[in-house]
Scaffold this motif. Structure first.
Motif, PDB file in Angstrom:
ATOM      1  N   VAL A  38     -20.946  38.019  12.550  1.00 48.95           N
ATOM      2  CA  VAL A  38     -20.217  39.294  12.582  1.00 48.95           C
ATOM      3  C   VAL A  38     -19.057  39.271  11.586  1.00 48.95           C
ATOM      4  O   VAL A  38     -18.853  40.236  10.840  1.00 48.95           O
ATOM      5  CB  VAL A  38     -19.725  39.619  14.009  1.00 48.95           C
ATOM      6  N   ILE A  39     -18.313  38.167  11.545  1.00 45.33           N
ATOM      7  CA  ILE A  39     -17.205  38.058  10.599  1.00 45.33           C
ATOM      8  C   ILE A  39     -17.724  38.165   9.167  1.00 45.33           C
ATOM      9  O   ILE A  39     -17.169  38.891   8.348  1.00 45.33           O
ATOM     10  CB  ILE A  39     -16.419  36.752  10.819  1.00 45.33           C
ATOM     11  N   SER A  40     -18.804  37.456   8.870  1.00 48.31           N
ATOM     12  CA  SER A  40     -19.403  37.510   7.528  1.00 48.31           C
ATOM     13  C   SER A  40     -19.851  38.927   7.192  1.00 48.31           C
ATOM     14  O   SER A  40     -19.684  39.392   6.062  1.00 48.31           O
ATOM     15  CB  SER A  40     -20.585  36.550   7.431  1.00 48.31           C
ATOM     16  N   TRP A  41     -20.418  39.602   8.161  1.00 52.52           N
ATOM     17  CA  TRP A  41     -20.866  40.989   7.963  1.00 52.52           C
ATOM     18  C   TRP A  41     -19.674  41.897   7.680  1.00 52.52           C
ATOM     19  O   TRP A  41     -19.700  42.711   6.755  1.00 52.52           O
ATOM     20  CB  TRP A  41     -21.642  41.448   9.194  1.00 52.52           C
ATOM     21  N   LYS A  42     -18.595  41.742   8.473  1.00 52.94           N
ATOM     22  CA  LYS A  42     -17.404  42.573   8.275  1.00 52.94           C
ATOM     23  C   LYS A  42     -16.740  42.295   6.930  1.00 52.94           C
ATOM     24  O   LYS A  42     -16.148  43.181   6.329  1.00 52.94           O
ATOM     25  CB  LYS A  42     -16.384  42.350   9.402  1.00 52.94           C
ATOM     26  N   MET A  43     -16.866  41.071   6.440  1.00 52.21           N
ATOM     27  CA  MET A  43     -16.303  40.727   5.137  1.00 52.21           C
ATOM     28  C   MET A  43     -17.220  41.145   3.995  1.00 52.21           C
ATOM     29  O   MET A  43     -16.834  41.057   2.837  1.00 52.21           O
ATOM     30  CB  MET A  43     -16.042  39.220   5.052  1.00 52.21           C
ATOM     31  N   GLU A  44     -18.419  41.574   4.354  1.00 55.66           N
ATOM     32  CA  GLU A  44     -19.437  41.914   3.355  1.00 55.66           C
ATOM     33  C   GLU A  44     -19.649  40.736   2.398  1.00 55.66           C
ATOM     34  O   GLU A  44     -19.728  40.897   1.174  1.00 55.66           O
ATOM     35  CB  GLU A  44     -19.061  43.191   2.607  1.00 55.66           C
ATOM     36  N   ALA A  45     -19.749  39.544   2.982  1.00 51.41           N
ATOM     37  CA  ALA A  45     -19.934  38.319   2.199  1.00 51.41           C
ATOM     38  C   ALA A  45     -21.250  38.392   1.427  1.00 51.41           C
ATOM     39  O   ALA A  45     -22.293  38.708   1.984  1.00 51.41           O
ATOM     40  CB  ALA A  45     -19.928  37.107   3.120  1.00 51.41           C
ATOM     41  N   LYS A  46     -21.169  38.095   0.159  1.00 45.44           N
ATOM     42  CA  LYS A  46     -22.345  38.155  -0.717  1.00 45.44           C
ATOM     43  C   LYS A  46     -23.187  36.887  -0.636  1.00 45.44           C
ATOM     44  O   LYS A  46     -24.376  36.922  -0.873  1.00 45.44           O
ATOM     45  CB  LYS A  46     -21.903  38.357  -2.175  1.00 45.44           C
ATOM     46  N   GLN A  47     -22.546  35.753  -0.303  1.00 42.91           N
ATOM     47  CA  GLN A  47     -23.253  34.481  -0.264  1.00 42.91           C
ATOM     48  C   GLN A  47     -22.971  33.781   1.061  1.00 42.91           C
ATOM     49  O   GLN A  47     -21.815  33.604   1.450  1.00 42.91           O
ATOM     50  CB  GLN A  47     -22.806  33.600  -1.433  1.00 42.91           C
ATOM     51  N   MET A  48     -24.023  33.357   1.724  1.00 37.69           N
ATOM     52  CA  MET A  48     -23.890  32.682   3.014  1.00 37.69           C
ATOM     53  C   MET A  48     -23.068  31.394   2.866  1.00 37.69           C
ATOM     54  O   MET A  48     -23.313  30.589   1.977  1.00 37.69           O
ATOM     55  CB  MET A  48     -25.268  32.351   3.564  1.00 37.69           C
ATOM     56  N   GLY A  49     -22.066  31.230   3.735  1.00 40.58           N
ATOM     57  CA  GLY A  49     -21.250  30.027   3.729  1.00 40.58           C
ATOM     58  C   GLY A  49     -20.079  30.055   2.765  1.00 40.58           C
ATOM     59  O   GLY A  49     -19.367  29.063   2.629  1.00 40.58           O
ATOM     60  N   TYR A  50     -19.859  31.182   2.110  1.00 38.23           N
ATOM     61  CA  TYR A  50     -18.772  31.315   1.138  1.00 38.23           C
ATOM     62  C   TYR A  50     -18.081  32.655   1.330  1.00 38.23           C
ATOM     63  O   TYR A  50     -18.742  33.673   1.548  1.00 38.23           O
ATOM     64  CB  TYR A  50     -19.307  31.262  -0.300  1.00 38.23           C
ATOM     65  N   PHE A  51     -16.752  32.666   1.253  1.00 35.98           N
ATOM     66  CA  PHE A  51     -15.987  33.902   1.259  1.00 35.98           C
ATOM     67  C   PHE A  51     -15.131  33.925  -0.003  1.00 35.98           C
ATOM     68  O   PHE A  51     -14.384  32.982  -0.273  1.00 35.98           O
ATOM     69  CB  PHE A  51     -15.045  34.004   2.464  1.00 35.98           C
ATOM     70  N   HIS A  52     -15.212  34.993  -0.749  1.00 35.64           N
ATOM     71  CA  HIS A  52     -14.342  35.195  -1.905  1.00 35.64           C
ATOM     72  C   HIS A  52     -13.073  35.878  -1.395  1.00 35.64           C
ATOM     73  O   HIS A  52     -13.074  36.533  -0.356  1.00 35.64           O
ATOM     74  CB  HIS A  52     -15.043  36.070  -2.958  1.00 35.64           C
ATOM     75  N   ILE A  53     -11.995  35.751  -2.137  1.00 31.90           N
ATOM     76  CA  ILE A  53     -10.713  36.316  -1.713  1.00 31.90           C
ATOM     77  C   ILE A  53     -10.816  37.815  -1.406  1.00 31.90           C
ATOM     78  O   ILE A  53     -10.258  38.294  -0.419  1.00 31.90           O
ATOM     79  CB  ILE A  53      -9.604  36.041  -2.762  1.00 31.90           C
ATOM     80  N   LYS A  54     -11.560  38.559  -2.216  1.00 31.12           N
ATOM     81  CA  LYS A  54     -11.697  40.004  -1.975  1.00 31.12           C
ATOM     82  C   LYS A  54     -12.435  40.271  -0.668  1.00 31.12           C
ATOM     83  O   LYS A  54     -12.073  41.182   0.086  1.00 31.12           O
ATOM     84  CB  LYS A  54     -12.405  40.679  -3.142  1.00 31.12           C
ATOM     85  N   GLU A  55     -13.468  39.493  -0.389  1.00 34.74           N
ATOM     86  CA  GLU A  55     -14.211  39.637   0.870  1.00 34.74           C
ATOM     87  C   GLU A  55     -13.308  39.282   2.052  1.00 34.74           C
ATOM     88  O   GLU A  55     -13.295  39.983   3.069  1.00 34.74           O
ATOM     89  CB  GLU A  55     -15.439  38.719   0.866  1.00 34.74           C
ATOM     90  N   TRP A  56     -12.573  38.183   1.901  1.00 28.15           N
ATOM     91  CA  TRP A  56     -11.670  37.719   2.968  1.00 28.15           C
ATOM     92  C   TRP A  56     -10.630  38.788   3.293  1.00 28.15           C
ATOM     93  O   TRP A  56     -10.433  39.140   4.451  1.00 28.15           O
ATOM     94  CB  TRP A  56     -10.989  36.429   2.521  1.00 28.15           C
ATOM     95  N   LEU A  57      -9.954  39.315   2.281  1.00 33.12           N
ATOM     96  CA  LEU A  57      -8.908  40.304   2.496  1.00 33.12           C
ATOM     97  C   LEU A  57      -9.446  41.578   3.129  1.00 33.12           C
ATOM     98  O   LEU A  57      -8.837  42.140   4.038  1.00 33.12           O
ATOM     99  CB  LEU A  57      -8.183  40.607   1.187  1.00 33.12           C
ATOM    100  N   LYS A  58     -10.608  42.038   2.660  1.00 35.03           N
ATOM    101  CA  LYS A  58     -11.221  43.233   3.239  1.00 35.03           C
ATOM    102  C   LYS A  58     -11.579  42.999   4.705  1.00 35.03           C
ATOM    103  O   LYS A  58     -11.265  43.798   5.575  1.00 35.03           O
ATOM    104  CB  LYS A  58     -12.477  43.627   2.452  1.00 35.03           C
ATOM    105  N   GLY A  59     -12.235  41.872   4.965  1.00 30.49           N
ATOM    106  CA  GLY A  59     -12.650  41.564   6.335  1.00 30.49           C
ATOM    107  C   GLY A  59     -11.480  41.387   7.276  1.00 30.49           C
ATOM    108  O   GLY A  59     -11.483  41.902   8.395  1.00 30.49           O
ATOM    109  N   MET A  60     -10.463  40.644   6.843  1.00 21.88           N
ATOM    110  CA  MET A  60      -9.293  40.420   7.702  1.00 21.88           C
ATOM    111  C   MET A  60      -8.566  41.737   7.965  1.00 21.88           C
ATOM    112  O   MET A  60      -8.100  41.978   9.075  1.00 21.88           O
ATOM    113  CB  MET A  60      -8.339  39.407   7.077  1.00 21.88           C
TER     114      MET A  60
END
Length: 72
Positions: A38-60
């Motif tokens: 769910v967290i990965s989905w909310k961050m719209e993570a493009k790659q499994m097991g990795y969060f980019h700063i833009k994904e992290w900030l959006k998700g948080m």
């Protein structure tokens, strides 16, 4: 706030699998728990097991009201 302590040494804009595991430990959730999906989905993570700063900030930002409740 960006979780600098979980970022990769080689790329400070990315949280790699080891950092994800540390993030999971901070939340007291297993990496394979549905919560992480769910967290990965909310961050719209493009790659499994990795969060980019833009994904992290959006998700948080999107989850700021529910994330404390996810901590077990």
């Amino acid at each position: 706030m960006y979780a600098i302590e979980w970022t990769a040494l080689s790329d400070s804009d990315t949280i790699e699998p080891e950092g994800i595991e540390n993030f999971c430990n901070a939340l007291s959730v297993a990496p394979e728990d549905i919560v992480m999906l769910v967290i990965s989905w909310k961050m719209e993570a493009k790659q499994m097991g990795y969060f980019h700063i833009k994904e992290w900030l959006k998700g948080m930002n999107d989850m700021q009201s529910v994330l404390p409740a996810m901590k077990r």
